[in-house]
Scaffold this motif. Structure first.
Motif, PDB file in Angstrom:
ATOM      1  N   LEU A  12       0.832  -1.211   0.000  1.00 30.70           N
ATOM      2  CA  LEU A  12       0.000   0.000   0.000  1.00 30.70           C
ATOM      3  C   LEU A  12       0.863   1.255   0.000  1.00 30.70           C
ATOM      4  O   LEU A  12       0.555   2.232  -0.684  1.00 30.70           O
ATOM      5  CB  LEU A  12      -0.912   0.017   1.233  1.00 30.70           C
ATOM      6  CG  LEU A  12      -2.296  -0.620   1.092  1.00 30.70           C
ATOM      7  CD1 LEU A  12      -3.053  -0.512   2.407  1.00 30.70           C
ATOM      8  CD2 LEU A  12      -3.104   0.039  -0.010  1.00 30.70           C
ATOM      9  N   HIS A  16       0.773   3.971  -2.919  1.00 34.79           N
ATOM     10  CA  HIS A  16       0.423   5.346  -2.578  1.00 34.79           C
ATOM     11  C   HIS A  16       1.162   6.340  -3.460  1.00 34.79           C
ATOM     12  O   HIS A  16       0.688   7.451  -3.689  1.00 34.79           O
ATOM     13  CB  HIS A  16       0.745   5.591  -1.100  1.00 34.79           C
ATOM     14  CG  HIS A  16       0.367   6.951  -0.617  1.00 34.79           C
ATOM     15  ND1 HIS A  16       1.277   7.967  -0.462  1.00 34.79           N
ATOM     16  CD2 HIS A  16      -0.826   7.467  -0.273  1.00 34.79           C
ATOM     17  CE1 HIS A  16       0.655   9.040  -0.030  1.00 34.79           C
ATOM     18  NE2 HIS A  16      -0.616   8.767   0.092  1.00 34.79           N
ATOM     19  N   HIS A  17       2.318   5.935  -3.978  1.00 36.55           N
ATOM     20  CA  HIS A  17       3.080   6.857  -4.824  1.00 36.55           C
ATOM     21  C   HIS A  17       2.333   7.132  -6.128  1.00 36.55           C
ATOM     22  O   HIS A  17       2.489   8.204  -6.718  1.00 36.55           O
ATOM     23  CB  HIS A  17       4.473   6.283  -5.097  1.00 36.55           C
ATOM     24  CG  HIS A  17       5.473   7.348  -5.396  1.00 36.55           C
ATOM     25  ND1 HIS A  17       5.716   8.402  -4.551  1.00 36.55           N
ATOM     26  CD2 HIS A  17       6.279   7.547  -6.465  1.00 36.55           C
ATOM     27  CE1 HIS A  17       6.635   9.186  -5.079  1.00 36.55           C
ATOM     28  NE2 HIS A  17       6.987   8.696  -6.244  1.00 36.55           N
ATOM     29  N   ASP A  18       1.536   6.140  -6.591  1.00 37.88           N
ATOM     30  CA  ASP A  18       0.520   6.391  -7.612  1.00 37.88           C
ATOM     31  C   ASP A  18       1.082   7.084  -8.848  1.00 37.88           C
ATOM     32  O   ASP A  18       0.555   8.096  -9.297  1.00 37.88           O
ATOM     33  CB  ASP A  18      -0.584   7.244  -6.943  1.00 37.88           C
ATOM     34  CG  ASP A  18      -1.703   7.586  -7.894  1.00 37.88           C
ATOM     35  OD1 ASP A  18      -1.974   6.765  -8.771  1.00 37.88           O
ATOM     36  OD2 ASP A  18      -2.284   8.664  -7.751  1.00 37.88           O
ATOM     37  N   MET A  32     -14.315  15.611  -8.711  1.00 33.72           N
ATOM     38  CA  MET A  32     -13.145  15.269  -7.897  1.00 33.72           C
ATOM     39  C   MET A  32     -11.958  14.889  -8.779  1.00 33.72           C
ATOM     40  O   MET A  32     -12.046  13.928  -9.537  1.00 33.72           O
ATOM     41  CB  MET A  32     -13.486  14.107  -6.947  1.00 33.72           C
ATOM     42  CG  MET A  32     -12.412  13.874  -5.894  1.00 33.72           C
ATOM     43  SD  MET A  32     -12.792  12.489  -4.790  1.00 33.72           S
ATOM     44  CE  MET A  32     -13.839  13.276  -3.611  1.00 33.72           C
ATOM     45  N   PRO A  33     -10.853  15.647  -8.705  1.00 38.12           N
ATOM     46  CA  PRO A  33      -9.669  15.296  -9.492  1.00 38.12           C
ATOM     47  C   PRO A  33      -9.262  13.844  -9.211  1.00 38.12           C
ATOM     48  O   PRO A  33      -9.336  13.393  -8.065  1.00 38.12           O
ATOM     49  CB  PRO A  33      -8.600  16.274  -8.993  1.00 38.12           C
ATOM     50  CG  PRO A  33      -9.366  17.416  -8.434  1.00 38.12           C
ATOM     51  CD  PRO A  33     -10.627  16.842  -7.880  1.00 38.12           C
ATOM     52  N   GLY A  35      -6.541  12.286  -8.936  1.00 40.85           N
ATOM     53  CA  GLY A  35      -5.500  12.067  -7.918  1.00 40.85           C
ATOM     54  C   GLY A  35      -6.075  12.087  -6.511  1.00 40.85           C
ATOM     55  O   GLY A  35      -5.715  11.281  -5.653  1.00 40.85           O
ATOM     56  N   LEU A  36      -7.011  13.002  -6.294  1.00 39.25           N
ATOM     57  CA  LEU A  36      -7.655  13.104  -4.973  1.00 39.25           C
ATOM     58  C   LEU A  36      -8.566  11.899  -4.735  1.00 39.25           C
ATOM     59  O   LEU A  36      -8.587  11.324  -3.638  1.00 39.25           O
ATOM     60  CB  LEU A  36      -8.464  14.405  -4.887  1.00 39.25           C
ATOM     61  CG  LEU A  36      -9.184  14.690  -3.569  1.00 39.25           C
ATOM     62  CD1 LEU A  36      -8.194  14.765  -2.410  1.00 39.25           C
ATOM     63  CD2 LEU A  36      -9.967  15.998  -3.654  1.00 39.25           C
ATOM     64  N   HIS A  39      -6.503   8.832  -3.848  1.00 40.76           N
ATOM     65  CA  HIS A  39      -5.970   8.841  -2.483  1.00 40.76           C
ATOM     66  C   HIS A  39      -7.071   8.751  -1.431  1.00 40.76           C
ATOM     67  O   HIS A  39      -6.842   8.259  -0.328  1.00 40.76           O
ATOM     68  CB  HIS A  39      -5.086  10.071  -2.266  1.00 40.76           C
ATOM     69  CG  HIS A  39      -3.722   9.889  -2.853  1.00 40.76           C
ATOM     70  ND1 HIS A  39      -3.221  10.699  -3.831  1.00 40.76           N
ATOM     71  CD2 HIS A  39      -2.773   8.950  -2.632  1.00 40.76           C
ATOM     72  CE1 HIS A  39      -2.015  10.273  -4.181  1.00 40.76           C
ATOM     73  NE2 HIS A  39      -1.724   9.216  -3.473  1.00 40.76           N
ATOM     74  N   ALA A  40      -8.278   9.220  -1.775  1.00 40.49           N
ATOM     75  CA  ALA A  40      -9.402   9.035  -0.850  1.00 40.49           C
ATOM     76  C   ALA A  40      -9.744   7.544  -0.752  1.00 40.49           C
ATOM     77  O   ALA A  40      -9.998   7.024   0.344  1.00 40.49           O
ATOM     78  CB  ALA A  40     -10.607   9.838  -1.325  1.00 40.49           C
ATOM     79  N   TYR A  42      -7.664   5.250  -1.201  1.00 40.94           N
ATOM     80  CA  TYR A  42      -6.526   4.700  -0.478  1.00 40.94           C
ATOM     81  C   TYR A  42      -6.751   4.810   1.039  1.00 40.94           C
ATOM     82  O   TYR A  42      -6.396   3.907   1.795  1.00 40.94           O
ATOM     83  CB  TYR A  42      -5.279   5.469  -0.897  1.00 40.94           C
ATOM     84  CG  TYR A  42      -4.020   5.039  -0.214  1.00 40.94           C
ATOM     85  CD1 TYR A  42      -3.201   4.070  -0.778  1.00 40.94           C
ATOM     86  CD2 TYR A  42      -3.646   5.602   0.997  1.00 40.94           C
ATOM     87  CE1 TYR A  42      -2.049   3.675  -0.143  1.00 40.94           C
ATOM     88  CE2 TYR A  42      -2.500   5.211   1.632  1.00 40.94           C
ATOM     89  CZ  TYR A  42      -1.701   4.249   1.056  1.00 40.94           C
ATOM     90  OH  TYR A  42      -0.565   3.861   1.692  1.00 40.94           O
ATOM     91  N   SER A  43      -7.363   5.920   1.470  1.00 36.76           N
ATOM     92  CA  SER A  43      -7.682   6.068   2.902  1.00 36.76           C
ATOM     93  C   SER A  43      -8.634   4.957   3.345  1.00 36.76           C
ATOM     94  O   SER A  43      -8.486   4.397   4.437  1.00 36.76           O
ATOM     95  CB  SER A  43      -8.336   7.431   3.169  1.00 36.76           C
ATOM     96  OG  SER A  43      -7.414   8.465   2.951  1.00 36.76           O
ATOM     97  N   LEU A  44      -9.621   4.670   2.492  1.00 40.50           N
ATOM     98  CA  LEU A  44     -10.563   3.583   2.817  1.00 40.50           C
ATOM     99  C   LEU A  44      -9.841   2.234   2.840  1.00 40.50           C
ATOM    100  O   LEU A  44     -10.103   1.395   3.708  1.00 40.50           O
ATOM    101  CB  LEU A  44     -11.703   3.549   1.798  1.00 40.50           C
ATOM    102  CG  LEU A  44     -12.678   4.725   1.850  1.00 40.50           C
ATOM    103  CD1 LEU A  44     -13.664   4.660   0.689  1.00 40.50           C
ATOM    104  CD2 LEU A  44     -13.443   4.735   3.174  1.00 40.50           C
ATOM    105  N   ALA A  46      -6.777   1.733   3.602  1.00 39.93           N
ATOM    106  CA  ALA A  46      -5.994   1.671   4.846  1.00 39.93           C
ATOM    107  C   ALA A  46      -6.885   1.224   6.001  1.00 39.93           C
ATOM    108  O   ALA A  46      -6.491   0.385   6.820  1.00 39.93           O
ATOM    109  CB  ALA A  46      -5.378   3.037   5.147  1.00 39.93           C
ATOM    110  N   ALA A  47      -8.112   1.782   6.055  1.00 35.61           N
ATOM    111  CA  ALA A  47      -9.033   1.396   7.136  1.00 35.61           C
ATOM    112  C   ALA A  47      -9.366  -0.089   7.046  1.00 35.61           C
ATOM    113  O   ALA A  47      -9.390  -0.798   8.064  1.00 35.61           O
ATOM    114  CB  ALA A  47     -10.305   2.242   7.055  1.00 35.61           C
TER     115      ALA A  47
END
Lengths: 74, 532
Positions: A12, A16-18, A32-33, A35-36, A39-40, A42-44, A46-47
């Motif tokens: 992960l 994340h470097h994507d 929503m761009p 890239g954003l 990464h959003a 990606y936050s999910l 991580a959870a």
């Protein structure tokens, strides 16, 4: 299971470097761009990873030992 | 109309006076109500205070899952969460979220899971209330406490000043002149054109936090943090909704943003827009700072049981997303609304002020910003008082020489001293760029993370290795801190963050020196690596 969790966390961290979205200005859902959005998500991810970590790599022995008697608590 | 000194013009578009915000005292009334509610709630928690030093320092290890999540999340999110995220997105673009938020989601939760639960277990078993107590036992050295103590204090104090200065600047922005309209209190504060001076805001913020920390200690901090975290999360979403509505919806809002800010590619004069790839990669080390924050360590120790950590570990990345995605989008929208060169710290306030205009909303969003600031301040004040009491006074004179009431009195005296010191420093350094200073503080803590990882996971980590790791990591950090002019934004090799070098120095020193020096005693290994 602990090693698998750690391996997924490391993967992960690299994902994340994507690199593939670095110059992409497309919009997801029209606002929503990309890239954003990535990464959003990606936050999910991580959870979700930590849900699995708690399920399969919970340090039960250590916790039971700590919560057992013979504590030095004042 | 209450609190309105003059209404000279009306904005025909929405019939709100164009100078309402500058001259109406409504935002200050809203903020005063928020501070009153916070103080009332935190003081109510004093009713639960059990009068023991363990209750004052770690809330008798009785905090449940939801309050632990709120207090840990609130403590890790400073003013940066609302103000800094919006400002950085305005300056650097969409890469801000990946740079600072999603990486934190993974790494913070990893630190809670891999470091927090273990330290909580040892704290519970051996009665620790500070990090230094753990390190002294693990590395069989009192001296390591005297090396670590000043380093931790010196890294926390800038972090404290960030909060006090940030609060002062926020209120100055809200109450200051807008265009030709005077500030909110032109007769009272002539020297600042009617804006509430930073030193007065700092004094009020410090006194409010001091009141409830003095009275209720760690339990009051947990209650206050829970309230404050809910406030700043809700206010961030409120600002997002109202601003997007005024811009014509989400699609219209992003359509007028500067295209260069929608990608991470570096562009613009001096490459100030976008994120260099090396910076993006090495920035991932900065969230490791939570592994060594002394105030977070203290929050971990308040947990009722290890299971209290479960919600924090899982929900922390989601909470970060809820706060940061809206703020980053507001920052991107601002690139189409505000002139280039607008200070990053002013972007959120300006977007609310220009687009929403409603003074009640201005007051609510400002209260949200103050909530984000104060939810970190209280824990930091308390942790420094706890460290002074336990790691210096009780360590030197022996705990048996003091009654429990005397220990609480000593801690309270230290908290008062730290608050005064922070306040004085914040007045002296008021013009400093506080957000750049924050990154240096985080980098310093992140550089010390190899120490705690080695202490918890490597039986062969030795006392000499620990000393070498601390000295090398902080030595390299100090070198770059000096090279930056003591607090400016600074990268090396085309974007690499200095934390990569200081963290690496800490790792290498720990490994090499531990291999060649005396191993810890078997009793110590058995104590910290128990067989179940």
């Amino acid at each position: 299971s602990k090693r698998i969790i750690i391996a997924i966390a490391i993967v992960l961290a690299f994902l994340h470097h994507d690199t593939w979205n670095w110059g992409n200005s497309d919009l997801v859902f029209g606002f929503m761009p990309v890239g954003l959005f990535y990464h959003a998500c990606y936050s999910l991810a991580a959870a979700i990873l930590w849900v699995f970590a708690i399920k399969f790599a919970w340090p039960k022995g250590l916790v039971d030992w700590a919560e057992g008697g013979d504590s030095n608590e004042s | 109309m209450i609190g309105l000194k003059e209404v000279t013009q009306m904005n025909p578009e929405n019939l709100i006076p164009v100078n309402l915000i500058a001259t109406s005292t409504i935002p200050i009334v809203v903020i005063a109500i928020y501070l009153g509610l916070l103080l009332g709630l935190a003081m109510m928690s004093k009713l639960l205070f059990r009068g023991t030093s363990t209750d004052y320092f770690v809330a008798s290890r009785s905090i449940g899952p939801f309050m632990l999540l709120m207090s840990v999340f609130g403590t890790t999110m400073t003013a940066f969460a609302l103000v800094g995220s919006t400002g950085k997105a305005f300056e650097r673009g969409v890469g801000t979220y990946g740079l600072m938020a999603s990486s934190s989601g993974l790494i913070h939760a990893a630190c809670f899971f891999l470091i927090g639960i273990k330290l909580w277990s040892f704290g519970k078993k051996y009665g620790y209330v500070t990090q230094i107590q753990f390190f002294r036992d693990r590395f069989e050295s009192k001296a390591i406490g005297y090396l670590l103590f000043p380093i931790l204090v010196l890294l926390v104090i800038p972090y404290l000043m960030i909060g006090v200065i940030g609060a002062g600047k926020t209120i100055m922005g809200v109450t200051g002149p807008k265009g030709k309209a005077p500030g909110m209190f032109p007769e009272l504060f002539e020297s600042t054109n009617g804006a509430v001076p930073g030193e007065l805001t700092g004094l009020v913020i410090c006194l409010v936090v001091l009141c409830y920390i003095f009275a209720g200690g760690s339990r009051a901090a947990a209650w206050a943090n829970t309230f404050q975290t809910i406030v700043f999360m809700v206010m961030g979403l409120l600002a997002f909704y109202l601003i997007s509505d005024k811009l014509g919806g989400l699609g219209a809002a992003i359509a007028q943003a500067n295209e260069a800010h929608l990608v991470r590619d570096v562009s613009g004069p001096e490459g100030k827009v976008g994120v260099p790839k090396l910076m993006f990669l090495t920035y991932m080390l900065i969230p490791l700072s939570v592994g060594m924050f002394p105030h977070l360590f203290q929050h971990w120790l308040t947990a009722r049981s290890a299971k209290s950590f479960m919600l924090t570990v899982i929900a922390h990345p989601i909470c970060i997303m809820i706060v940061w995605v809206p703020c980053v989008l507001i920052g991107l929208w601002a690139t189409g609304k505000l002139p280039e060169g607008t200070p990053g710290g002013a972007v959120l306030a300006k977007m609310v002020g220009i687009l929403v205009k409603d003074p009640i909303v201005v007051g609510l969003v400002t209260a949200g910003i103050l909530a984000a600031i104060m939810s970190s301040l209280d824990s930091q004040f308390l942790c420094l008082g706890t460290m002074f009491t336990n790691d210096v006074v009780l360590d030197k004179y022996g705990k048996e020489h003091f009654t429990d009431k005397q220990i609480i009195l000593i801690a309270r005296a230290f908290v008062v001293g730290i608050v005064i010191l922070t306040y004085v420093f914040s007045i002296i350094l008021f013009e400093k760029n506080v957000f750049d200073l924050a990154v240096w503080s985080f980098s310093g803590f992140a550089s010390l993370t190899p120490l705690v990882f080695a202490a918890l996971y490597w039986k062969g980590a030795t006392k000499s290795g620990a000393f070498a790791s601390i000295i090398c990591a902080i030595g390299v950090w100090l070198y770059f801190f000096g090279a930056s002019g003591f607090g400016g934004e600074y990268t090396v090799l085309n974007g690499m963050m200095p934390v990569a070098f200081s963290f690496g120095a800490g790792v290498i020193a720990m490994i090499i020196v531990s291999f060649f020096t005396a191993k810890p005693a078997e009793s110590t290994v058995n104590k910290f690596f128990p067989k179940f």
